[in-house]
Design an enzyme around this catalytic site. Structure first.
Site, PDB file in Angstrom:
ATOM      1  N   ASN A 129     104.039  65.366  78.989  1.00  0.00           N
ATOM      2  CA  ASN A 129     104.610  65.657  77.937  1.00  0.00           C
ATOM      3  C   ASN A 129     104.292  64.444  76.471  1.00  0.00           C
ATOM      4  O   ASN A 129     105.203  64.446  75.763  1.00  0.00           O
ATOM      5  CB  ASN A 129     106.113  65.909  78.104  1.00  0.00           C
ATOM      6  CG  ASN A 129     106.232  66.583  76.290  1.00  0.00           C
ATOM      7  OD1 ASN A 129     105.931  67.315  76.260  1.00  0.00           O
ATOM      8  ND2 ASN A 129     107.300  66.457  76.061  1.00  0.00           N
ATOM      9  N   GLY A 130     102.645  63.813  76.978  1.00  0.00           N
ATOM     10  CA  GLY A 130     103.069  62.623  76.294  1.00  0.00           C
ATOM     11  C   GLY A 130     101.760  62.966  74.565  1.00  0.00           C
ATOM     12  O   GLY A 130     101.516  62.867  74.248  1.00  0.00           O
ATOM     13  N   GLY A 131     101.007  64.425  75.006  1.00  0.00           N
ATOM     14  CA  GLY A 131      99.973  64.589  74.304  1.00  0.00           C
ATOM     15  C   GLY A 131     100.655  65.553  73.074  1.00  0.00           C
ATOM     16  O   GLY A 131     101.735  66.692  72.819  1.00  0.00           O
ATOM     17  N   LYS A 142     102.492  68.862  71.778  1.00  0.00           N
ATOM     18  CA  LYS A 142     101.734  70.116  72.036  1.00  0.00           C
ATOM     19  C   LYS A 142     101.970  70.595  73.094  1.00  0.00           C
ATOM     20  O   LYS A 142     102.082  72.879  73.128  1.00  0.00           O
ATOM     21  CB  LYS A 142     100.275  69.352  73.129  1.00  0.00           C
ATOM     22  CG  LYS A 142      99.462  70.409  73.894  1.00  0.00           C
ATOM     23  CD  LYS A 142      98.285  70.346  74.061  1.00  0.00           C
ATOM     24  CE  LYS A 142      97.458  71.180  74.734  1.00  0.00           C
ATOM     25  NZ  LYS A 142      96.235  71.693  75.413  1.00  0.00           N
ATOM     26  N   GLN A 205     106.649  56.829  78.313  1.00  0.00           N
ATOM     27  CA  GLN A 205     105.720  55.697  78.801  1.00  0.00           C
ATOM     28  C   GLN A 205     105.277  54.673  77.933  1.00  0.00           C
ATOM     29  O   GLN A 205     105.447  54.835  76.735  1.00  0.00           O
ATOM     30  CB  GLN A 205     103.987  56.535  79.051  1.00  0.00           C
ATOM     31  CG  GLN A 205     103.406  57.477  77.649  1.00  0.00           C
ATOM     32  CD  GLN A 205     102.754  57.990  78.418  1.00  0.00           C
ATOM     33  OE1 GLN A 205     101.984  58.899  77.840  1.00  0.00           O
ATOM     34  NE2 GLN A 205     100.966  57.685  78.684  1.00  0.00           N
ATOM     35  N   ASN A 265     100.517  68.354  84.553  1.00  0.00           N
ATOM     36  CA  ASN A 265     100.068  68.635  82.512  1.00  0.00           C
ATOM     37  C   ASN A 265     101.074  70.016  82.038  1.00  0.00           C
ATOM     38  O   ASN A 265     101.227  70.455  83.286  1.00  0.00           O
ATOM     39  CB  ASN A 265      99.408  68.683  82.567  1.00  0.00           C
ATOM     40  CG  ASN A 265      98.256  67.420  83.066  1.00  0.00           C
ATOM     41  OD1 ASN A 265      98.635  66.610  83.968  1.00  0.00           O
ATOM     42  ND2 ASN A 265      96.934  67.851  82.878  1.00  0.00           N
ATOM     43  N   ASP A 267     100.984  71.672  80.005  1.00  0.00           N
ATOM     44  CA  ASP A 267     100.205  72.715  79.025  1.00  0.00           C
ATOM     45  C   ASP A 267      99.321  73.356  80.530  1.00  0.00           C
ATOM     46  O   ASP A 267      98.303  73.847  80.506  1.00  0.00           O
ATOM     47  CB  ASP A 267      99.211  72.206  77.944  1.00  0.00           C
ATOM     48  CG  ASP A 267      97.949  71.055  79.019  1.00  0.00           C
ATOM     49  OD1 ASP A 267      97.738  70.753  80.412  1.00  0.00           O
ATOM     50  OD2 ASP A 267      96.835  70.759  78.166  1.00  0.00           O
ATOM     51  N   LYS A 409      94.160  73.988  76.965  1.00  0.00           N
ATOM     52  CA  LYS A 409      93.727  72.542  75.826  1.00  0.00           C
ATOM     53  C   LYS A 409      92.091  73.421  75.093  1.00  0.00           C
ATOM     54  O   LYS A 409      92.360  72.988  73.827  1.00  0.00           O
ATOM     55  CB  LYS A 409      91.893  72.519  77.626  1.00  0.00           C
ATOM     56  CG  LYS A 409      92.160  72.243  78.486  1.00  0.00           C
ATOM     57  CD  LYS A 409      93.796  71.187  78.070  1.00  0.00           C
ATOM     58  CE  LYS A 409      93.943  70.098  79.402  1.00  0.00           C
ATOM     59  NZ  LYS A 409      94.774  68.980  79.856  1.00  0.00           N
TER      60      LYS A 409
END
Length: 522
Positions: A129-131, A142, A205, A265, A267, A409
């Site tokens: 969940n870093g994006g 995101k 992270q 991921n 997403d 994406k």
């Protein structure tokens, strides 16, 4: 070795057995060039260490220990980046995949109803969940983009886990790996799930300094990350292993009897807990694989995706960045490399602990070149979570149905998951039985007018019926009325200065629409 003893920071060991240059007027020989390269590498490492020590002095006292460990990890990565040259894979050493390297999903058996509870109690679900949602024109994580019925990626994930917990009377925990970009917002958002039957844990992270491409030095002046966020970056999801351990969660779950984590991921809307895979991992066999990667059949749309290879008697991930230029077309071949990595991974927790304690994890470095808004060229050194496969014993690929790979994406993916192509139940999407064939349509939406979620939504009065769609291309200033139906191959091109309004209740089947079409209210 550079050391700041009052802080306890211990950086990289730098060899000092390279002789100093005695002049620079001679024509350099190959030995001289090698020595020059070694000296410049050594100088870069020394300068980096000095910069890191300076940065550490600006770190708040309560964050100093964490910063030390992260800077040490970054220094190791940077040293490897300087020392390694050429492709990380010798193409001629790639072996044919053994017959048992990839198992077909259809060969897996379902667990008996009375065994499901026991097996789910051995599982931890981890979502990457870093994006940020910036590539789709959204602010914040995101995972908070609304994807279906006003529900976000995070909402759907929580619904899935809560449904599992309620249905089987278990307590499968949900773990979110955040980055410094997403942590603050995520912590606020997950408060709304407190009344639900799901335990949510979070950890961050690492946070690494971006490095100038020219000087190879950190561009940060201090450790005030929020004050200069462009000077820092999260180093890819390969950082999961160290950060998971450093958070204390790895040990916590081992101590409470958990055996495996399922990582994916956030997403990827197809990445749900699969009871058949879990049943295989926790079966009666004593030699259960430590690392399982879900792969699926490669299509022409997936030619850049990582694939599984046999190399030096180990199953491992091969990414396109590792492929020598002369073999790129071969790598993209659907015939030679039939599968690609979905990034759905099942990993044994005590094996993660063992590999980390041995220090045997050596992930390939992904060099990400970027240009910042101020035109400064920087490099980010990253790693991928799937690259760790070679460090584990008994690696296995499972060829899963395409339905387990449903990433969002771009807004073209969003069109698919918002449409009548899918049904949603308990947070999980499944393809409508009314779809005559199992493949999803190929959708291409113009970047200028459709790339941002807000712009995309403004162009559809309602999402069209695409149950019978094969291919859709839309470019330019195009809008869709209510209850539009698209079938077969539909191409809609509005040239510069033109606008096309597809009227409500229209059906387009195997049509090309171009020119100018305006429908005005009167």
């Amino acid at each position: 070795m550079v050391e700041e003893t009052n802080m306890g920071y211990s950086g990289i060991n730098i060899s000092t057995n390279v002789s100093k240059p005695k002049g620079h007027t001679r024509v350099p020989s190959s030995t001289d060039l090698k020595e020059f390269k070694e000296l410049t590498q050594r100088d870069s490492l020394v300068q980096l260490e000095k910069e890191i020590v300076s940065l550490l002095k600006t770190t708040p006292e309560d964050k100093k220990e964490l910063a030390k460990s992260q800077f040490t990890a970054f220094s190791r990565l940077f040293q490897r980046f300087l020392e390694e040259s050429g492709p990380s894979v010798d193409w001629d050493k790639i072996e044919k995949l053994p017959a048992d390297a990839i198992r077909d999903y259809d060969t897996l058996s379902k667990p008996s109803p009375d065994a499901i509870h026991k097996k789910l109690e051995k599982l931890v679900v981890v979502k990457l969940n870093g994006g940020l949602g910036t590539s789709m024109g959204c602010r914040g994580p995101k995972s908070v983009i609304q994807v279906r019925n006003d529900l976000t990626f995070l909402d759907l994930t929580v619904q899935q886990i809560e449904h599992l917990n309620k249905k089987y009377s278990v307590n499968v925990p949900l773990v979110l790996m955040n980055s410094f970009n997403t942590d603050k917002d995520t912590e606020q958002i997950i408060r709304k799930y407190k009344g639900l039957q799901v335990e949510i844990y979070t950890f961050n992270q690492s946070c690494f300094p971006r490095v100038s491409k020219e000087s190879l030095l950190p561009i940060a002046q201090n450790c005030d990350i929020e004050g200069n966020i462009e000077a820092w970056y999260p180093p890819g999801h390969g950082d999961f292993y160290d950060s998971f351990k450093n958070s204390g969660l790895l040990q916590k779950f081992i101590d409470t009897g958990r055996d495996y984590c399922f990582i994916s991921n956030i997403d990827n809307l197809g990445a749900t807990v699969d009871l058949n895979i879990l049943n295989m991992l926790l079966g009666p066999e004593t030699n259960s694989p430590e690392f399982v990667m879900e792969v699926t059949n490669k299509t022409k749309a997936d030619v850049k995706g990582g694939t599984l290879i046999q190399y030096e008697n180990k199953l491992r991930l091969l990414e396109i960045a590792q492929v020598p230029k002369e073999h790129l077309e071969e790598f993209k071949s659907v015939k030679k490399f039939k599968f690609f990595n979905t990034n759905n991974l099942w990993i044994k927790l005590n094996a993660i602990e063992k590999v980390l304690n041995e220090g045997s994890m050596n992930l390939e470095i992904i060099v990400n070149n970027k240009t910042l808004d101020n035109n400064l060229n920087i490099i980010q050194l990253e790693t991928a979570v799937g690259a760790a496969m070679k460090s584990f014993n008994g690696g296995l690929g499972i060829n899963v149905p395409r339905s387990r790979f449903l990433p969002v994406k771009k807004t073209s993916d969003l069109l698919l998951v918002m449409s009548n192509l899918y049904h949603m139940r308990n947070g999980s999407l499944s393809m409508s039985p009314l779809r005559m064939f199992p493949t999803t349509p190929l959708v291409k939406l113009g970047d200028k007018d459709f790339a941002k979620v807000k712009d995309f939504l403004s162009r559809f009065a309602t999402i069209p019926d695409i149950l019978e769609l094969d291919h859709l291309t839309v470019s330019g200033d195009v809008t869709f009325g209510r209850n539009v139906s698209l079938k077969g191959t539909v191409i809609i091109i509005a040239n510069h200065g033109d606008r096309i309004d597809i009227p409500s209740n229209a059906t387009l089947e195997n049509k090309i629409v171009s020119g100018n079409l305006r429908i005005l209210d009167h």
